[in-house]
Design a protein around this motif. Structure first.
Motif, mmCIF file in Angstrom:
data_model
loop_
_atom_site.group_PDB
_atom_site.id
_atom_site.type_symbol
_atom_site.label_atom_id
_atom_site.label_comp_id
_atom_site.label_asym_id
_atom_site.label_seq_id
_atom_site.Cartn_x
_atom_site.Cartn_y
_atom_site.Cartn_z
ATOM 1 N N ILE A 107 10.862 1.526 8.083
ATOM 2 C CA ILE A 107 10.840 1.219 6.644
ATOM 3 C C ILE A 107 11.711 2.223 5.886
ATOM 4 C CG2 ILE A 107 9.386 0.949 4.607
ATOM 5 C CD1 ILE A 107 7.038 0.339 6.508
ATOM 6 N N LYS A 108 11.592 3.484 6.232
ATOM 7 C CA LYS A 108 12.409 4.512 5.583
ATOM 8 C C LYS A 108 13.887 4.280 5.836
ATOM 9 C CE LYS A 108 9.032 8.309 5.660
ATOM 10 N NZ LYS A 108 8.727 9.645 6.225
ATOM 11 N N ASN B 112 12.843 8.908 -9.660
ATOM 12 C CA ASN B 112 13.585 9.622 -8.620
ATOM 13 C C ASN B 112 13.608 8.738 -7.372
ATOM 14 O OD1 ASN B 112 14.780 11.363 -6.825
ATOM 15 N ND2 ASN B 112 13.036 12.767 -6.661
ATOM 16 N N PHE B 113 14.664 7.943 -7.251
ATOM 17 C CA PHE B 113 14.697 6.922 -6.208
ATOM 18 C C PHE B 113 14.760 7.487 -4.796
ATOM 19 C CE2 PHE B 113 15.677 4.129 -9.753
ATOM 20 C CZ PHE B 113 14.994 2.973 -9.400
ATOM 21 N N ARG B 114 15.019 8.766 -4.658
ATOM 22 C CA ARG B 114 15.005 9.366 -3.327
ATOM 23 C C ARG B 114 13.585 9.657 -2.850
ATOM 24 N NH1 ARG B 114 20.019 13.750 -3.299
ATOM 25 N NH2 ARG B 114 21.683 12.238 -3.727
ATOM 26 N N GLU B 115 12.628 9.615 -3.778
ATOM 27 C CA GLU B 115 11.243 9.914 -3.432
ATOM 28 C C GLU B 115 10.484 8.626 -3.140
ATOM 29 O OE1 GLU B 115 7.182 11.902 -5.369
ATOM 30 O OE2 GLU B 115 9.030 11.744 -6.558
ATOM 31 N N ILE B 116 9.808 8.585 -1.997
ATOM 32 C CA ILE B 116 8.979 7.438 -1.629
ATOM 33 C C ILE B 116 7.536 7.744 -1.987
ATOM 34 C CG2 ILE B 116 8.133 6.013 0.273
ATOM 35 C CD1 ILE B 116 10.782 6.474 1.689
ATOM 36 N N LEU B 117 6.952 6.904 -2.863
ATOM 37 C CA LEU B 117 5.573 7.102 -3.292
ATOM 38 C C LEU B 117 4.575 6.456 -2.328
ATOM 39 C CD1 LEU B 117 5.952 6.383 -7.117
ATOM 40 C CD2 LEU B 117 5.740 8.625 -6.015
ATOM 41 N N ALA B 118 4.943 5.300 -1.785
ATOM 42 C CA ALA B 118 4.048 4.566 -0.882
ATOM 43 C C ALA B 118 4.859 3.456 -0.195
ATOM 44 C CB ALA B 118 2.859 3.986 -1.653
ATOM 45 N N TYR B 119 4.153 2.600 0.504
ATOM 46 C CA TYR B 119 4.788 1.489 1.210
ATOM 47 C C TYR B 119 4.005 0.207 0.931
ATOM 48 C CZ TYR B 119 6.592 5.539 3.683
ATOM 49 O OH TYR B 119 7.156 6.767 3.973
ATOM 50 N N GLU B 120 4.719 -0.902 0.929
ATOM 51 C CA GLU B 120 4.058 -2.183 0.712
ATOM 52 C C GLU B 120 4.204 -3.061 1.950
ATOM 53 O OE1 GLU B 120 5.628 -4.976 -2.023
ATOM 54 O OE2 GLU B 120 7.656 -4.900 -1.211
ATOM 55 N N ARG B 121 3.241 -3.929 2.092
ATOM 56 C CA ARG B 121 3.263 -4.919 3.185
ATOM 57 C C ARG B 121 2.867 -6.266 2.615
ATOM 58 N NH1 ARG B 121 -0.664 -4.683 8.561
ATOM 59 N NH2 ARG B 121 -0.267 -6.792 9.328
ATOM 60 N N VAL B 122 3.736 -7.256 2.779
ATOM 61 C CA VAL B 122 3.458 -8.627 2.362
ATOM 62 C C VAL B 122 3.317 -9.470 3.622
ATOM 63 C CG1 VAL B 122 4.239 -10.621 1.030
ATOM 64 C CG2 VAL B 122 4.781 -8.300 0.244
ATOM 65 N N THR B 123 2.214 -10.181 3.744
ATOM 66 C CA THR B 123 1.909 -10.942 4.962
ATOM 67 C C THR B 123 1.925 -12.436 4.682
ATOM 68 O OG1 THR B 123 0.544 -9.126 5.797
ATOM 69 C CG2 THR B 123 0.230 -11.279 6.799
ATOM 70 N N TYR C 34 -1.254 -15.602 14.268
ATOM 71 C CA TYR C 34 0.101 -15.047 14.183
ATOM 72 C C TYR C 34 0.550 -15.023 12.717
ATOM 73 C CZ TYR C 34 1.152 -14.819 19.165
ATOM 74 O OH TYR C 34 1.173 -14.471 20.501
ATOM 75 N N GLU C 35 1.091 -13.873 12.326
ATOM 76 C CA GLU C 35 1.572 -13.709 10.953
ATOM 77 C C GLU C 35 2.935 -13.020 10.970
ATOM 78 O OE1 GLU C 35 -2.536 -13.131 8.421
ATOM 79 O OE2 GLU C 35 -1.748 -11.404 9.515
ATOM 80 N N VAL C 36 3.675 -13.245 9.890
ATOM 81 C CA VAL C 36 4.965 -12.584 9.697
ATOM 82 C C VAL C 36 4.801 -11.567 8.571
ATOM 83 C CG1 VAL C 36 7.383 -12.889 9.033
ATOM 84 C CG2 VAL C 36 6.255 -14.586 10.504
ATOM 85 N N ASN C 37 5.158 -10.320 8.848
ATOM 86 C CA ASN C 37 4.977 -9.247 7.879
ATOM 87 C C ASN C 37 6.316 -8.733 7.351
ATOM 88 O OD1 ASN C 37 1.976 -8.674 7.914
ATOM 89 N ND2 ASN C 37 2.437 -8.559 10.098
ATOM 90 N N VAL C 38 6.304 -8.406 6.059
ATOM 91 C CA VAL C 38 7.482 -7.853 5.405
ATOM 92 C C VAL C 38 7.096 -6.495 4.818
ATOM 93 C CG1 VAL C 38 9.335 -8.283 3.748
ATOM 94 C CG2 VAL C 38 8.085 -10.210 4.749
ATOM 95 N N TYR C 39 7.858 -5.466 5.162
ATOM 96 C CA TYR C 39 7.574 -4.103 4.680
ATOM 97 C C TYR C 39 8.711 -3.630 3.774
ATOM 98 C CZ TYR C 39 3.965 -3.663 8.322
ATOM 99 O OH TYR C 39 2.844 -3.817 9.106
ATOM 100 N N ARG C 40 8.317 -2.760 2.832
ATOM 101 C CA ARG C 40 9.320 -2.159 1.955
ATOM 102 C C ARG C 40 8.774 -0.841 1.406
ATOM 103 N NH1 ARG C 40 13.279 -4.589 -2.188
ATOM 104 N NH2 ARG C 40 12.334 -6.619 -1.843
ATOM 105 N N ALA C 41 9.657 0.124 1.248
ATOM 106 C CA ALA C 41 9.262 1.402 0.644
ATOM 107 C C ALA C 41 9.163 1.240 -0.871
ATOM 108 C CB ALA C 41 10.269 2.489 0.999
ATOM 109 N N ILE C 42 8.170 1.879 -1.487
ATOM 110 C CA ILE C 42 8.024 1.886 -2.947
ATOM 111 C C ILE C 42 8.553 3.227 -3.448
ATOM 112 C CG2 ILE C 42 6.436 1.697 -4.889
ATOM 113 C CD1 ILE C 42 4.547 0.148 -3.083
ATOM 114 N N ASN C 43 9.733 3.192 -4.041
ATOM 115 C CA ASN C 43 10.359 4.425 -4.518
ATOM 116 C C ASN C 43 9.886 4.779 -5.922
ATOM 117 O OD1 ASN C 43 12.616 2.922 -2.700
ATOM 118 N ND2 ASN C 43 12.719 5.149 -2.405
#
Length: 335
Positions: free
Chosen positions: A147-148, A187-198, A174-183
């Motif tokens: 993700i990073k 400060n877009f270089r800092e990652i606060l958390a991560y999201e997962r959409v299923t 069976y599921e398809v997962n989508v991940y993304r970093a929440i910046n």
């Protein structure tokens, strides 16, 4: 048993008839085969183009589904209440209940409007902060390095089961997962958390599988690594098709068709560039068309040849001369 008459014992007239027919039959046979091959090639080409055109009818629906999931993902990372909550949590390490309730209220209503979304979660490397939809005991951090590396872009994973669900029935789906970093928006270089959409794999399959027919052997979506995102045949889920005969063609073209299994099977495909997927449909229709054309042409040739021979010698048809059968009825019934 039919008696084979020796050519040397035939009369001159019969020898002439037999020789003439044989001389004409072989060129006609070659001509029929050549015509058959040309016609068959044209039919095969048209069938392949038709199959590809039918397959591409699913493109708009799949793109619409992908856009819906992308929109939900963007709403999550762009929500002001969530940003404020994550910033406060990042600084103090404690959860602000007021902001937490605002986030739950907003996304609880928003996600409920999207039938294709079965679950959305927000998590850090240490803790699962929010989840909407199906309940999970915890979030695995195994994909965090990937993700990073995607730097805020969406990471789509192939269909898989997850043992972290609380209910046993959810563990076998069976599921398809989508991940993304929440910046951090400040400060877009800092990652606060991560999201997962299923998304349910069955839902994705329903989007494209409606065009399958009795000639469809397989129909699936595969990523650039050969991993199966979704499939009409559930036995393909969790497998990798990279070593399949047709996969090299997928990496060369954005759309088209190819032949496998000794040209008896056609593989039609097109590319979805925003997610780097290929949608693939495998049919055996071409092989059946090819076989049908050959059989019909050979049958016509045999019938025309027999008619010609009967006309050439109405007293003793050529087939009766060769097989010693002086009666047309038996010969025709055998044919």
């Amino acid at each position: 048993m039919k008696k084979i008459i020796d050519y040397k014992n035939l009369s001159i007239g019969k020898k002439f008839t037999v020789t003439l027919c044989l001389i004409l039959m072989f060129p006609l046979m070659i001509l029929f085969l050549w015509i058959n091959k040309s016609v068959t090639d044209q039919i095969v080409e048209e069938n392949c183009k038709t199959n590809l055109a039918i397959l591409k009818q699913t493109e708009n629906a799949l793109q619409s589904m992908i856009q819906d999931i992308t929109s939900v993902s963007l709403e999550v990372i762009g929500n002001v209440d969530l940003q404020n909550y994550l910033k406060a949590y990042d600084i103090s390490g404690t959860k602000n209940k007021d902001l937490e309730n605002d986030v739950k209220f907003y996304f609880g209503n928003k996600i409920g409007l999207k039938n294709q979304i079965s679950r959305v979660s927000i998590f850090t490397e240490e803790e699962l902060l929010f989840q909407f939809g199906k309940y999970m005991l915890n979030e695995s951090g195994e994909y965090i390095p990937e993700i990073k590396a995607y730097s805020g872009r969406m990471l789509w994973l192939p269909a898989a089961k997850d043992e972290n669900y609380m209910l046993s029935r959810d563990k076998n789906i069976y599921e398809v997962n989508v991940y993304r970093a929440i910046n951090n928006h400040d400060n877009f270089r800092e990652i606060l958390a991560y999201e997962r959409v299923t998304v349910s794999e069955d839902y994705i399959c329903d989007v494209y599988s409606g065009i399958a027919n009795e000639n469809t052997k397989e129909m699936f979506i595969v990523n650039s690594s050969g991993e199966v995102i979704s499939s009409l045949n559930k036995e393909l889920l969790g497998t990798n098709l990279y070593n399949k005969e047709y996969f090299s063609e997928l990496s060369k073209k954005r759309e088209g068709y190819s032949f496998v299994e000794n040209n008896k099977t056609t593989v039609s495909f097109y590319y979805l560039p925003n997610v780097q997927w290929h949608v693939v449909k495998i049919d055996d229709k071409v092989g059946m068309v090819e076989k049908s054309c050959v059989c019909k042409s050979v049958h016509r040739f045999c019938v025309y040849s027999r008619i010609f021979c009967d006309i050439s010698d109405s007293k003793y048809p050529i087939a009766d001369i060769l097989y010693g059968n002086h009666g047309m009825g038996y010969a025709y019934s055998e044919y």
